[in-house]
Design an enzyme around this catalytic site. Sequence first.
Site, short mmCIF file in Angstrom:
data_model
loop_
_atom_site.label_atom_id
_atom_site.label_comp_id
_atom_site.label_asym_id
_atom_site.label_seq_id
_atom_site.Cartn_x
_atom_site.Cartn_y
_atom_site.Cartn_z
N GLU A 68 0.81 -1.22 0.00
CA GLU A 68 0.00 0.00 0.00
C GLU A 68 0.84 1.27 0.00
OE1 GLU A 68 -2.58 -3.07 2.27
OE2 GLU A 68 -0.45 -2.66 1.86
N CYS A 91 -3.20 -3.85 6.80
CA CYS A 91 -2.84 -4.09 8.19
C CYS A 91 -3.26 -2.90 9.06
CB CYS A 91 -1.34 -4.36 8.33
SG CYS A 91 -0.27 -2.98 7.88
N THR A 212 15.30 -40.33 -2.35
CA THR A 212 15.34 -39.62 -3.62
C THR A 212 16.67 -38.90 -3.79
OG1 THR A 212 12.95 -39.33 -3.69
CG2 THR A 212 14.26 -37.79 -4.99
N ARG A 223 16.28 -23.16 -12.50
CA ARG A 223 17.28 -22.99 -13.57
C ARG A 223 16.69 -22.30 -14.80
NH1 ARG A 223 18.34 -27.87 -11.24
NH2 ARG A 223 17.44 -29.18 -12.88
N THR A 316 8.02 -40.69 0.63
CA THR A 316 7.80 -39.40 1.29
C THR A 316 6.41 -38.85 0.96
OG1 THR A 316 10.15 -38.88 1.30
CG2 THR A 316 8.63 -37.03 1.46
#
Length: 376
Positions: A68, A91, A212, A223, A316
């Site tokens: 803002e 806020c 993994t 990348r 996982t």
Amino acid sequence: MAGAAGGDAGRAGAGSGADRRFMAAAIRLSRRNLGLTATNPSVGTMIVRDGVVVGRGVTAVGGRPHAEPQALAEAGALARGATAYVTLEPCAHHGRTPPCADALVAAGVARVVGAASDPDPRVSGKGYAVLRAAGIEVVEGVLAAEAGDLLAGYLTRSLRKRPEVTLKMAVSADGMIGRRGAGQVAITGPVARAQVHLMRAETDAILIGIGTALADDPELTCRLAGLAGRSPARIVLDAALRLPPASKLAATARQAPVLLAAAADADEARRAVHAACGAGFLAVELHEGRIALPELLEDLAAQGFMTLMVEGGAETARHFLDEGLVDRIALFSGAVAIGEGGVASPVTPASIPPGFRPIRRARFGDDIYDEFVRQG
């Protein structure tokens, strides 16, 4: 003309075409700094006067300043009598800088259109109350679902005290995610892989299991040209610190953060080697020999992580699914078949767990992308 000037955006009622159009633009703007705003959400703000955008702002890298005040600074005197479009309730709590609600009042905006509500008890409802008390017209909930989709990490951390978890997988035509003993297997094409890198650029952290890490030796960085600096933190579930010091993750630990989720009794010599490589550590508890995921996620949220992408592997993924910790499922389906020796995916587009609903489908080259979110 917006606000008190009585133009198109100012005259429009809640959810008018003009409101939705400008809010959609603010939501697109908010995406610019996803994954870069530390503990604060990436919020977009647009100041509109006479149907023209005169100020734009998005939460700055690191989380400050908020959107803002940046948009108001760009608009200058043109903010008076204008309409402000904000993707999250402004806020209302005081720090060293005044709250955004007060900044909007001081700038003299006549109307504020908001999208998502802020669950933070310091803000919830209070930001809009400040605006209304100052005589500003407030319209809430315009494109709230669309804004909430991009703010899901912040909202999940606020409400559930953990990051939003996205399970991302590439699934072959025969429902596999790889082949045993073969390391990384290309299932999707270059266009889909580029989209994965873009997803990495917009997330706070990526997580994989040590299986993994050992089998594939992934790098897990972004990348895409020009976006290497947006690589997320990389987390490995590695209770015994088995990650080889010669791995790509260890070798790049000083380029993008690597955090090893390790048990307290992990070998101190291995811990010292990884520390020398630049890796950090996450202290974890074990439950029935496995890392306690709810506690790990709670700790990540306490450190400011809002979004976590789980990239592998099958064990996982099943662990997160079984614990009910997956909020979003992102599946890339390729045309290639793995065949004999394949590792079955714990989830496919045809076997989405109960409680998830589809929200988008897209094509990237020859591959299909499906995304599902948990309901409720």
